[in-house]
Design an enzyme around this catalytic site. Structure first.
Site, PDB file in Angstrom:
ATOM      1  N   ASP A  70      10.912  27.852  68.551  1.00 16.15           N
ATOM      2  CA  ASP A  70       9.961  28.970  68.689  1.00 16.15           C
ATOM      3  C   ASP A  70       8.857  28.895  67.623  1.00 16.15           C
ATOM      4  O   ASP A  70       7.833  29.565  67.746  1.00 16.15           O
ATOM      5  CB  ASP A  70      10.694  30.306  68.502  1.00 16.15           C
ATOM      6  CG  ASP A  70      10.917  31.051  69.811  1.00 16.15           C
ATOM      7  OD1 ASP A  70      10.155  30.818  70.760  1.00 16.15           O
ATOM      8  OD2 ASP A  70      11.847  31.887  69.866  1.00 16.15           O
TER       9      ASP A  70
ATOM     10  N   GLN B 295      16.084  35.464  71.126  1.00 14.05           N
ATOM     11  CA  GLN B 295      15.113  36.257  71.858  1.00 14.05           C
ATOM     12  C   GLN B 295      14.812  37.548  71.099  1.00 14.05           C
ATOM     13  O   GLN B 295      15.722  38.240  70.636  1.00 14.05           O
ATOM     14  CB  GLN B 295      15.626  36.557  73.280  1.00 14.05           C
ATOM     15  CG  GLN B 295      14.621  37.239  74.184  1.00 14.05           C
ATOM     16  CD  GLN B 295      13.414  36.373  74.541  1.00 14.05           C
ATOM     17  OE1 GLN B 295      13.484  35.141  74.517  1.00 14.05           O
ATOM     18  NE2 GLN B 295      12.298  37.013  74.841  1.00 14.05           N
TER      19      GLN B 295
ATOM     20  N   LYS C  31      13.841  30.895  81.061  1.00 13.79           N
ATOM     21  CA  LYS C  31      13.864  29.765  80.128  1.00 13.79           C
ATOM     22  C   LYS C  31      15.024  28.830  80.472  1.00 13.79           C
ATOM     23  O   LYS C  31      14.864  27.612  80.517  1.00 13.79           O
ATOM     24  CB  LYS C  31      13.977  30.279  78.676  1.00 13.79           C
ATOM     25  CG  LYS C  31      12.695  30.947  78.186  1.00 13.79           C
ATOM     26  CD  LYS C  31      12.851  31.651  76.838  1.00 13.79           C
ATOM     27  CE  LYS C  31      11.562  32.383  76.468  1.00 13.79           C
ATOM     28  NZ  LYS C  31      11.651  33.148  75.206  1.00 13.79           N
TER      29      LYS C  31
HETATM   30  N1  GUN Z   1       9.965  37.805  72.741  1.00 13.63           N
HETATM   31  C1  GUN Z   1       8.743  37.797  73.303  1.00 13.63           C
HETATM   32  N2  GUN Z   1       8.203  36.556  73.269  1.00 13.63           N
HETATM   33  C2  GUN Z   1       9.117  35.769  72.676  1.00 13.63           C
HETATM   34  C3  GUN Z   1       9.144  34.390  72.347  1.00 13.63           C
HETATM   35  O1  GUN Z   1       8.206  33.616  72.588  1.00 13.63           O
HETATM   36  N3  GUN Z   1      10.271  33.943  71.737  1.00 13.63           N
HETATM   37  C4  GUN Z   1      11.313  34.777  71.440  1.00 13.63           C
HETATM   38  N4  GUN Z   1      12.366  34.245  70.824  1.00 13.63           N
HETATM   39  N5  GUN Z   1      11.317  36.057  71.713  1.00 13.63           N
HETATM   40  C5  GUN Z   1      10.225  36.549  72.331  1.00 13.63           C
END
Ligand code: GUN
Length: 294
Positions: A119, A96, A52
């Site tokens: 998100d 995350q 990311k």
């Molecule tokens: N863990 C797995 N997928 C995601 C996501 O799209 N965002 C976040 N913050 N954590 C995750």
């Protein structure tokens, strides 16, 4: 069979975003800034967050990675979130998931400023999504919608079967595929661990979206001819013959299901890269909203 090439489409989206960011710079405007909080040392989470942040750099965003130890208390994390909420320089941020067991995930998601919740996990944004209001759509479901759109996949009146009811993928996906408009207007069945006769249900599906995390779960005999198959699974399977010591696989028996499907996503290179592209898109949206409010 046509491959839904998430790698290619995500690169196109990133180029579109990069062109917009370059224009922002030319005009002397502030560029989008995404921050990510990572608590602990989970290998998969480290990889995702690393991707990311690298993607941010590639499109010209600013990015900040906040790494916190696995022993971080809930209070310490909430305090960091408050800091990012109040930092005018940050347009959007993510925490995350999953979080260590001493931290209540729901409390954390509620603490994120909905205007910075790129998100789309805050209940306010999730509620807006369910009510067809403009908001941040969670990146993975958003990426799947974008793939269906860019490959012109017909969803109207189709039977979509979603496998898995996670808050991140299955649940929002089931809502979005039933929404008015395109991609949407599907008749949706949401299946989960208590679903009986799953093969009977998936065999009737025009579109299958599998977000289970069980390698090779979806077999050819569970899929009808010409179905559209979206594989959201990303599981690491230990393998000493690989350099990293593992390989990545999805939920779908790709070799056999791909012979029957009309469209199918590969793993890797399908939904995964789309998730990152859509997170960037949400961050750009956050920046545009913040600018228009000032
Ligand atoms: N863990 C797995 N997928 C995601 C996501 O799209 N965002 C976040 N913050 N954590 C995750």
């Amino acid at each position: 069979m046509q491959l839904l090439d998430g790698k290619k489409v995500s690169n196109e989206i990133k180029e579109e975003i990069a062109a917009k960011v370059a224009k922002m710079r030319e005009r002397g405007e502030k560029v989008p800034h995404l921050a990510a909080i990572l608590v602990g040392n989970d290998g998969a989470s480290l990889t995702y967050v690393g991707s990311k942040v690298r993607s941010c750099e590639r499109v010209g965003f600013e990015s900040t990675l906040v790494k916190m130890p696995s022993t971080t208390s809930e209070l310490e994390l909430l305090s960091k979130i408050k800091e990012l909420n109040e930092d005018e320089n940050i347009d959007g941020f993510i925490v995350q998931l999953p979080l260590p067991p001493q931290i209540d995930t729901q409390k954390v998601l509620l603490a994120v400023d909905p205007d910075k919740d790129v998100d789309g996990f805050h209940p306010m944004n999730f509620g807006k999504m369910a009510l067809d209001m403009s908001t941040f759509i969670p990146a993975t479901p958003f990426g799947i919608l974008e793939l269906l759109e860019r490959y012109n996949v017909d969803t109207k009146g189709k039977h979509t079967v979603v496998i898995g009811r996670s808050h991140i993928v299955g649940r929002p996906m089931s809502i979005l595929m039933g929404r008015k408009g395109w991609p949407g207007n599907s008749t949706v069945t949401l299946t989960h661990s208590h679903t009986k006769n799953i093969t009977q249900i998936t065999s009737q599906a025009d579109i299958i979206i599998s977000a289970l995390g069980v390698p090779n779960f979806l077999k050819a005999e569970m899929v009808k001819d010409d179905a559209v198959v979206i594989d959201v699974g990303i599981t690491r399977v230990a393998d000493d013959t690989k350099e990293k010591g593992y390989y990545i696989t999805g939920d779908v028996d790709f070799e056999n299901v791909s012979k029957k499907a009309s469209f199918i996503t590969p793993v890797p290179g399908g939904v995964g890269p789309m998730t990152i592209a859509m997170l960037l898109k949400n961050t750009l949206l956050a920046r545009e909203r913040h600018r228009s409010r000032k």
